[in-house]
Every structure is written in C-alpha cells, then in structure tokens.
Design an enzyme around this catalytic site. Structure first.
Site, PDB file in Angstrom:
ATOM      1  N   GLU A  50       0.848  -1.187   0.000  1.00  0.00           N
ATOM      2  CA  GLU A  50       0.000   0.000   0.000  1.00  0.00           C
ATOM      3  C   GLU A  50       0.888   1.242   0.000  1.00  0.00           C
ATOM      4  O   GLU A  50       1.946   1.262   0.636  1.00  0.00           O
ATOM      5  CB  GLU A  50      -0.878  -0.016   1.257  1.00  0.00           C
ATOM      6  CG  GLU A  50      -1.837   1.147   1.371  1.00  0.00           C
ATOM      7  CD  GLU A  50      -2.654   1.095   2.655  1.00  0.00           C
ATOM      8  OE1 GLU A  50      -3.802   1.550   2.634  1.00  0.00           O
ATOM      9  OE2 GLU A  50      -2.133   0.591   3.682  1.00  0.00           O
ATOM     10  N   LYS A 125     -10.119   0.521  -2.261  1.00  0.00           N
ATOM     11  CA  LYS A 125     -10.252   0.105  -0.855  1.00  0.00           C
ATOM     12  C   LYS A 125     -11.621   0.461  -0.293  1.00  0.00           C
ATOM     13  O   LYS A 125     -12.038   1.624  -0.334  1.00  0.00           O
ATOM     14  CB  LYS A 125      -9.148   0.782  -0.036  1.00  0.00           C
ATOM     15  CG  LYS A 125      -9.012   0.305   1.406  1.00  0.00           C
ATOM     16  CD  LYS A 125      -7.818   1.002   2.031  1.00  0.00           C
ATOM     17  CE  LYS A 125      -7.560   0.548   3.452  1.00  0.00           C
ATOM     18  NZ  LYS A 125      -6.420   1.302   4.041  1.00  0.00           N
ATOM     19  N   CYS A 167      -4.773  -3.648   3.144  1.00  0.00           N
ATOM     20  CA  CYS A 167      -4.472  -3.315   4.535  1.00  0.00           C
ATOM     21  C   CYS A 167      -5.646  -3.511   5.499  1.00  0.00           C
ATOM     22  O   CYS A 167      -5.939  -4.633   5.891  1.00  0.00           O
ATOM     23  CB  CYS A 167      -3.921  -1.894   4.617  1.00  0.00           C
ATOM     24  SG  CYS A 167      -3.061  -1.534   6.168  1.00  0.00           S
TER      25      CYS A 167
END
Length: 291
Positions: A50, A125, A167
């Site tokens: 990321e 995301k 993440c």
C-alpha cells in the site's frame, strides 16, 4: 499438515518491502530496483505494498501528489512491467478518479498489471482506516479518501486467481470469504501497518485469513520511518493455506520469495472441506459470494 514441497516448476512470487516517503521519484527508483531483482530471480509476479507511490505528511500533501491512473507514474510502471516481463500488484495507488473535480478526494486503488503492462484489475479500498490507537497516532483516511463501491472478482494470474484487498480490509473476514467463494486462491493485503497494531495483530490476522479461506495470503508491507509523523511495522510475508508463514522479509527494504502450490491448496480443501460445511442460512449475508 506437512507444507508443500519446493518444486522449481511451481510459480514464484516476490513480495517487496519498502519505506515510501513524499518523494515520488525516489520511491519509484526503489520499487523499480526490487522489481528488476524479482525478475532476475525468476518471479512471475511482484507485489508492492500500500502507498508504494508515496506516503505524505498530511491530507493536503496527499491530494497534491495524487495522480489519475492514466498519469505519468502508472505509465512508468506499465513500461517497467513490459521491460521485466513481470506481472505487478501495485498495492495501493493514490488515485484521482473520474469524480476528482467534484469531490477533491481520491481512491486508494490496488492495480494489477500484466506482463505486457496492461491494467487487468483495479480494486478501490472499501474499508477506510479511521482509528485512534494510543501510542501510534491518529489515522483518518477518510479525510482525503473515498471508500470504493464494491469488491472485485478474483483475477487469473500466472500464480493463481488473486482476490484483491488492501491493509485495513484484513480486519473484515467477510471480504475474504466472499473472494474465496468467487474463486480466489491467493488473497493480497498490501499494507502500511503501524508500530502498535503491527506487533499485536499483523501476523495473527494474516494467518487467520489464510486458514479460514484456505488460500495463500500475500502481504507486502511498508517498513521504517517515512517522515517525522509516521512509521510502519514491516514484516512482509506469505502465508500458505494451512496458516504456515512460508516467506518473510527481514528488517528494512528488500524482498522475499515464495512458491505457490495450487495442488497443495486443492488437496487441503479436499481434506478439510469447510466451505461444503458452511450454513449460510444461519449467517445472514456474512461472506456472501460476489454477484
């Protein structure tokens, strides 16, 4: 359960660990060196963490440094993928989307490039990290970022079918269950975990996602101090479907390698057929397959 044998015929993946800063040009040079090394070592696919493009000091700098997918930086990675003949998982790009002019906010976008340099998958995301952990400093991703609208179907690569995440998504097992029921064999969690949550939760969560989904889990991570306001835990790793850590980066920037044995994965799923035993009528929409 015994881990799989390391046959040289199995696809090799490289997991890159870096320390991004606000200097985009230097970050690219660092990532490009690791990608070229991965190609020299025979990997078919390299995973970047990321924020491989940059980690800014504040939301204003984040927005200023961001680019569209068609911008110069992705163009450089496109050429790099072509030159190296390597697939790339670009684990979290600060993307100015088509709604940039209206929103003045960006997406945290995971991009997959094939070995011809073509974009074959994008995932934005969906779970934004708005948390305040004592000792780690506040994180308010939504100050600059819009959550993605949907999950993406797993993408076929030379290493297997990859389900895309980023993440903080790893804290939501529903996402991994949905991806595996859509065909994922490898789950990716490119990350920038903090110095408090990292030692407590990083490996535990990655191994849990691998065990419950019976997938390989690949987690490229940021490490070290990015600037005066932020540092990351590192410890990039690959976990096999049994929950065994089969590759791990050492401290500091670098890479680790792992072979992906899909026959081993299929045998494990046959011996321990948890998805046949699921009772979705009891769980509501938890882990509901992608439409």
């Amino acid at each position: 359960m015994a881990v799989s044998s390391s046959s040289w015929e199995l696809p090799l993946v490289a997991v890159c660990q870096v320390t991004s800063t606000p200097d985009k040009e230097q970050n690219f040079l660092t990532c490009a060196e690791l990608i070229r090394e991965a190609a020299r070592l025979g990997a078919c696919l390299a995973f970047l963490p990321e924020a491989f493009d940059f980690i800014a000091r504040n939301p204003e700098e984040t927005l200023h440094l961001s680019e569209p997918l068609g911008g110069n930086l992705l163009g450089e990675y496109t050429q790099l993928a072509r030159d190296c003949g390597l697939w790339l998982s670009l684990g979290g790009f600060h993307e100015r989307g088509q709604d940039w002019e209206q929103t003045q906010k960006i997406y945290n976008c995971h991009v997959i490039l094939n070995n011809k340099g073509s974009v074959v998958a994008t995932y934005r995301k969906t779970h934004l990290c708005d948390v305040e952990i004592p000792g780690q400093g506040p994180m308010h991703e939504s100050n600059s970022t819009i959550p993605g609208p949907s999950l993406e179907s797993p993408i076929s690569t030379p290493a297997g079918k990859i389900g895309l995440a980023i993440c903080y998504d790893m804290r939501f097992p529903e996402l991994s269950l949905a991806l595996v029921q859509a065909g994922a064999e490898i789950l990716t969690y490119p990350s920038a975990f903090g110095s408090v949550t990292g030692p407590a939760h990083w490996e535990v969560l990655l191994r849990a996602r691998a065990i419950e989904s019976q997938c390989y889990v690949v987690a490229a991570a940021q490490c070290g101090r990015h600037h005066e306001k932020r540092a990351s835990y590192g410890h990039s790793m690959v976990v096999d479907p049994w929950g065994t850590v089969v590759a791990r980066c050492s401290e500091g920037p670098g890479l680790c390698l792992a072979r992906i044995d899909l026959n081993y994965l299929r045998r494990l799923r046959q011996h321990l057929p948890v998805f046949q035993h699921r009772r979705p009528e009891l769980y509501g929409h938890l882990g509901h397959p992608l439409s």
